[in-house]
Write an enzyme that holds these catalytic residues in place. Structure first.
Site, mmCIF file in Angstrom:
data_model
loop_
_atom_site.group_PDB
_atom_site.id
_atom_site.type_symbol
_atom_site.label_atom_id
_atom_site.label_comp_id
_atom_site.label_asym_id
_atom_site.label_seq_id
_atom_site.Cartn_x
_atom_site.Cartn_y
_atom_site.Cartn_z
ATOM 1 N N LYS A 126 44.091 26.301 -51.500
ATOM 2 C CA LYS A 126 45.099 25.919 -52.501
ATOM 3 C C LYS A 126 44.605 24.801 -53.430
ATOM 4 O O LYS A 126 45.056 24.679 -54.569
ATOM 5 C CB LYS A 126 46.378 25.452 -51.790
ATOM 6 C CG LYS A 126 47.054 26.535 -50.989
ATOM 7 C CD LYS A 126 48.195 25.984 -50.142
ATOM 8 C CE LYS A 126 47.756 25.518 -48.783
ATOM 9 N NZ LYS A 126 47.369 26.553 -47.830
ATOM 10 N N GLU A 150 44.910 34.986 -54.265
ATOM 11 C CA GLU A 150 46.171 35.543 -53.743
ATOM 12 C C GLU A 150 46.586 34.900 -52.418
ATOM 13 O O GLU A 150 47.762 34.684 -52.162
ATOM 14 C CB GLU A 150 46.044 37.059 -53.585
ATOM 15 C CG GLU A 150 47.333 37.750 -53.225
ATOM 16 C CD GLU A 150 48.418 37.500 -54.271
ATOM 17 O OE1 GLU A 150 49.243 36.590 -54.029
ATOM 18 O OE2 GLU A 150 48.454 38.176 -55.300
ATOM 19 N N VAL A 153 49.106 31.300 -51.252
ATOM 20 C CA VAL A 153 50.545 31.164 -50.986
ATOM 21 C C VAL A 153 51.029 32.436 -50.299
ATOM 22 O O VAL A 153 50.746 33.542 -50.760
ATOM 23 C CB VAL A 153 51.343 30.946 -52.295
ATOM 24 C CG1 VAL A 153 52.839 30.858 -52.000
ATOM 25 C CG2 VAL A 153 50.882 29.684 -53.000
ATOM 26 N N GLY A 207 49.077 27.964 -32.397
ATOM 27 C CA GLY A 207 47.952 27.875 -33.334
ATOM 28 C C GLY A 207 48.411 27.809 -34.777
ATOM 29 O O GLY A 207 47.617 28.012 -35.695
ATOM 30 N N LYS A 225 52.020 24.324 -52.194
ATOM 31 C CA LYS A 225 52.334 25.725 -52.524
ATOM 32 C C LYS A 225 53.258 25.793 -53.742
ATOM 33 O O LYS A 225 53.067 26.623 -54.641
ATOM 34 C CB LYS A 225 52.969 26.419 -51.327
ATOM 35 C CG LYS A 225 51.940 26.703 -50.229
ATOM 36 C CD LYS A 225 52.569 27.217 -48.969
ATOM 37 C CE LYS A 225 51.493 27.516 -47.924
ATOM 38 N NZ LYS A 225 52.019 27.628 -46.570
HETATM 39 N N1 LIG Z 1 44.669 29.692 -41.537
HETATM 40 C C1 LIG Z 1 45.440 30.374 -42.399
HETATM 41 O O1 LIG Z 1 46.155 31.309 -42.014
HETATM 42 C C2 LIG Z 1 45.427 30.054 -43.863
HETATM 43 C C3 LIG Z 1 46.409 30.607 -44.694
HETATM 44 C C4 LIG Z 1 46.357 30.391 -46.074
HETATM 45 C C5 LIG Z 1 45.350 29.587 -46.594
HETATM 46 N N2 LIG Z 1 44.414 29.007 -45.755
HETATM 47 C C6 LIG Z 1 43.367 28.185 -46.343
HETATM 48 O O2 LIG Z 1 42.102 28.809 -46.085
HETATM 49 C C7 LIG Z 1 41.086 27.809 -45.962
HETATM 50 C C8 LIG Z 1 40.367 28.004 -44.638
HETATM 51 O O3 LIG Z 1 41.314 27.863 -43.564
HETATM 52 P P1 LIG Z 1 40.876 28.015 -42.049
HETATM 53 O O4 LIG Z 1 42.127 28.106 -41.259
HETATM 54 O O5 LIG Z 1 39.829 29.063 -41.933
HETATM 55 O O6 LIG Z 1 40.187 26.586 -41.795
HETATM 56 P P2 LIG Z 1 39.143 26.208 -40.665
HETATM 57 O O7 LIG Z 1 39.343 27.081 -39.474
HETATM 58 O O8 LIG Z 1 39.191 24.727 -40.524
HETATM 59 O O9 LIG Z 1 37.708 26.622 -41.296
HETATM 60 C C9 LIG Z 1 37.136 25.924 -42.354
HETATM 61 C C10 LIG Z 1 35.694 26.356 -42.510
HETATM 62 O O10 LIG Z 1 35.086 25.600 -43.553
HETATM 63 C C11 LIG Z 1 33.901 24.976 -43.077
HETATM 64 N N3 LIG Z 1 33.691 23.736 -43.810
HETATM 65 C C12 LIG Z 1 34.220 22.510 -43.597
HETATM 66 N N4 LIG Z 1 33.791 21.647 -44.524
HETATM 67 C C13 LIG Z 1 32.934 22.330 -45.316
HETATM 68 C C14 LIG Z 1 32.132 21.980 -46.426
HETATM 69 N N5 LIG Z 1 32.124 20.745 -46.918
HETATM 70 N N6 LIG Z 1 31.357 22.934 -46.990
HETATM 71 C C15 LIG Z 1 31.350 24.200 -46.500
HETATM 72 N N7 LIG Z 1 32.099 24.591 -45.453
HETATM 73 C C16 LIG Z 1 32.868 23.660 -44.875
HETATM 74 C C17 LIG Z 1 34.140 24.780 -41.599
HETATM 75 O O11 LIG Z 1 32.928 24.568 -40.925
HETATM 76 P P3 LIG Z 1 32.869 24.525 -39.309
HETATM 77 O O12 LIG Z 1 33.055 25.963 -38.904
HETATM 78 O O13 LIG Z 1 31.491 24.058 -39.001
HETATM 79 O O14 LIG Z 1 33.956 23.631 -38.883
HETATM 80 C C18 LIG Z 1 34.824 26.103 -41.264
HETATM 81 O O15 LIG Z 1 33.867 27.125 -41.123
HETATM 82 C C19 LIG Z 1 41.803 26.456 -46.084
HETATM 83 O O16 LIG Z 1 41.674 25.978 -47.391
HETATM 84 C C20 LIG Z 1 43.248 26.794 -45.750
HETATM 85 O O17 LIG Z 1 44.154 25.903 -46.352
HETATM 86 C C21 LIG Z 1 44.446 29.240 -44.417
#
Ligand SMILES: NC(=O)c1ccc[n+]([C@@H]2O[C@H](COP(=O)([O-])OP(=O)(O)OC[C@H]3O[C@@H](n4cnc5c(N)ncnc54)[C@H](OP(=O)(O)O)[C@@H]3O)[C@@H](O)[C@H]2O)c1
Length: 339
Positions: A126, A150, A153, A207, A225
């Protein structure tokens, strides 16, 4: 047509995307004549891997999940995420690093760099939208590329593409919705007689909430959002800090019980209303009655309601979204861009 993909961020969302890409590989080829290889994957603390001939996604998932890291799979040395973007040679970068509410960085720089290098950018982050929507969209257009988001949000539910492709020549007057799963879960637990802390624990066990759930409880996730929706769908640049914000910390079991007795429920309501050339944006707990479509939204389900000058109130409800639906939004953006 063959596309080289790079995944920057291999956390919950990035790994679900990898699994979805494997699952949909044949379908993409048969229905859209799209073939792909994943030429790079980068993380924060688990290393990065680049292979111009394509990485084995099963192997990459195993390397990451076993804690070994991705480096052994790489055919090139990678210094950091910017070096990764420069070297990966992808056609499409999926940017799924953690969100930074205050500045959008480093995701904004990641997206900007990828577009400069000729890659489409697809993201669930976001921060890129609320801090650099216009800049990244203009840069993409100038290069004949796309910047799509997409999944930022309501996970994979089509919100932005609904307005981009289907609801055309319409004035969006207002938006209302329940867009934060953690808060909704906590309020639900309290309605069942549980405490606020029990609600937080339940959300963490599922989770849904972070170890530090304050971004959800204090309304920041909801505010970012609202800011993204207002910026893109109403064309009024809005930062999360601009949104009037009140979280759910002050809601007591007595308040919940009183609302129940009056036939109402507390919801953390997100709203944006156009007022002349400006917009009023807000996140706050509100009591809603049975006449509202928000009343029946339980658990992690989310809802958004649009008021336009052309349609009746239009609602989109997504039941029990999760990282797998977020991954689908990313995949759908990719398919939309290249077909
Ligand atoms: N989870 C959901 O359902 C959801 C829904 C909508 C939007 N989002 C958005 O999607 C994004 C990812 O969410 P997530 O749940 O996958 O988060 P996450 O599990 O914390 O994964 C983040 C990933 O980014 C890596 N990372 C951290 N800092 C970095 C950097 N400086 N450069 C490159 N990579 C880096 C992390 O490395 P490591 O693996 O080594 O920690 C990890 O692989 C976020 O922006 C979140 O707000 C998530």
């Amino acid at each position: 047509m063959h596309y080289k993909l790079a995944l920057l961020g291999f956390g919950n969302v990035g790994r679900h995307l990898a699994r979805l890409l494997m699952r949909k590989q044949d379908e993409l080829r048969q229905r859209y004549e799209i073939t792909f290889s994943v030429v790079g994957i980068a993380t924060g603390r688990h290393g990065a891997a680049i292979d111009p001939d394509g990485l084995d996604l099963e192997q990459a998932l195993q390397a990451y999940e076993s804690g070994h890291g991705l480096e052994p799979l790489s055919r090139l040395p990678v210094d950091d995420s910017l070096d990764f973007i420069h070297k990966c040679g992808a056609d499409v970068l999926f940017e799924n690093s953690p969100v930074n509410h205050a500045t959008g960085e480093p995701a904004v720089t990641h997206a900007h760099t990828a577009l400069e290098l000729g890659m489409h950018v697809v993201t669930a982050n976001k921060g890129t939208v609320v801090h650099a929507y216009r800049q990244l969209t203009n840069l993409a257009a100038a290069r004949g590329l796309s910047f799509r988001f997409e999944s930022t949000v309501m996970d994979g539910a089509p919100i932005f593409s609904l307005f981009r492709h289907n609801i055309l020549a319409a004035q969006l007057k207002s938006i209302r919705g329940v867009l934060n799963s953690t808060s909704n879960l906590i309020l639900g637990v309290m309605e069942q007689g549980g405490s606020f802390e029990e609600g937080v624990r339940r959300a963490q066990e599922m989770g849904v909430a972070e170890t530090d759930p304050s971004a959800d409880i204090d309304g920041w996730d909801a505010a970012i959002k609202v800011a993204a929706l207002t910026t893109v769908l109403m064309g009024i640049p809005t930062k999360p800090q601009d949104v009037q914000r009140e979280g759910i910390r002050a809601i007591t079991p007595e308040m919940i019980a009183q609302a129940r007795a009056d036939g109402q429920r507390y919801k953390l309501v997100c709203s944006a209303r156009r007022v002349g050339a400006a917009v009023e944006t807000r996140v706050r707990p509100e009591r809603v009655g049975i006449e509202s479509p928000m009343y029946g939204v339980d658990g992690t389900t989310s809802i958004i309601q649009f008021e336009t000058d052309v349609l009746g109130l239009l609602s989109v409800v997504e039941t029990d979204p999760g990282p797998e639906t977020t991954a689908y939004g990313l995949l759908a953006d990719f398919v939309n861009i290249v077909t």
